[in-house]
Design a protein around this motif. Structure first.
Motif, short mmCIF file in Angstrom:
data_model
loop_
_atom_site.label_atom_id
_atom_site.label_comp_id
_atom_site.label_asym_id
_atom_site.label_seq_id
_atom_site.Cartn_x
_atom_site.Cartn_y
_atom_site.Cartn_z
N VAL A 57 3.93 5.64 -5.63
CA VAL A 57 3.90 5.67 -7.10
C VAL A 57 2.74 6.54 -7.57
N ARG A 58 1.57 6.40 -6.93
CA ARG A 58 0.40 7.18 -7.33
C ARG A 58 0.65 8.68 -7.18
N LYS A 59 1.35 9.07 -6.10
CA LYS A 59 1.59 10.49 -5.86
C LYS A 59 2.71 11.04 -6.73
N ALA A 60 3.65 10.19 -7.12
CA ALA A 60 4.82 10.68 -7.86
C ALA A 60 4.62 10.67 -9.37
N TYR A 61 3.74 9.80 -9.89
CA TYR A 61 3.62 9.63 -11.33
C TYR A 61 2.18 9.73 -11.80
N ALA A 62 2.04 10.18 -13.04
CA ALA A 62 0.71 10.18 -13.67
C ALA A 62 0.27 8.72 -13.83
N PRO A 63 -1.04 8.46 -13.83
CA PRO A 63 -1.53 7.07 -13.89
C PRO A 63 -0.94 6.25 -15.04
N TRP A 71 0.84 -1.20 0.00
CA TRP A 71 0.00 0.00 0.00
C TRP A 71 0.87 1.25 0.00
N ILE A 72 1.92 1.27 0.84
CA ILE A 72 2.82 2.42 0.90
C ILE A 72 3.49 2.65 -0.46
N ALA A 73 3.98 1.57 -1.07
CA ALA A 73 4.63 1.68 -2.38
C ALA A 73 3.64 2.17 -3.44
N ALA A 74 2.43 1.64 -3.42
CA ALA A 74 1.42 2.04 -4.40
C ALA A 74 1.06 3.51 -4.22
#
Length: 174
Positions: free
Chosen positions: A66-72, A60-63
């Motif tokens: 990634v969600r906050k750092a990159y566009a979908p 969950w932390i990794a996801a």
């Protein structure tokens, strides 16, 4: 947040918070290259059979990261690239002993150069070796302390860091 809410339905809220804390401890040890702390925490998790909870929270932390750092549309490509680069034996934490300059850290501390100390720590990806070198330097200096100084220093550290045992001042009887 969705995963946290789902976990909260499966686990008591206290268990979720405890698992988050364990996941954070594991991540910090990995991030700072502290192999001993990483192995110890992992051994505790395996012994207590809570690895599924912590693995879920780590995912969950990794996801979230990634969600906050990159566009979908970019996030999945980043994850695929990470999966391709993952080492075969992922149990070991990468360390870099060469970047740790404990002598420079000790000189900066002795000189009261706060910005230099901060810069050294920030520039050292693996603080395990840096702090290990600092500890080794302090150990080498201990025999040079005048008699009674060590007891006074440890008593002060206990006071500052909430030690519960009463330690009398080394010079109280002088």
């Amino acid at each position: 947040m969705v995963v946290t809410e789902e976990l909260a339905q499966e686990l008591p809220a206290e268990a979720v918070e405890e698992a988050k804390a364990r996941a954070a401890t594991l991540l910090l040890a990995f991030r700072h290259g502290n192999q001993l702390a990483f192995d110890h925490e992992l051994d505790l998790l395996l012994a207590e059979n809570v690895e599924r909870e912590v693995t879920t929270l780590l995912t969950w932390i990794a996801a979230e990261a990634v969600r906050k750092a990159y566009a979908p549309e970019v996030g999945d490509r980043v994850l695929r690239a990470m999966a391709r680069r993952a080492p075969q034996d992922s149990a070991a934490v990468q360390v870099d002993e060469e970047t740790a300059n404990a002598a420079q850290l000790i000189e900066a501390v002795a000189g009261g150069r706060v910005n230099e100390v901060r810069g050294l720590v920030a520039a050292t990806a693996d603080t395990t070796y840096l702090l290990g070198g600092l500890l080794q330097g302090v150990a080498m200096m201990l025999p040079l302390l005048p008699e009674g100084e060590l007891a006074e220093i440890t008593a002060e550290l206990r006071r500052r860091h909430g030690g519960t045992a009463h330690v009398p001042e080394a010079r109280a009887g002088v």
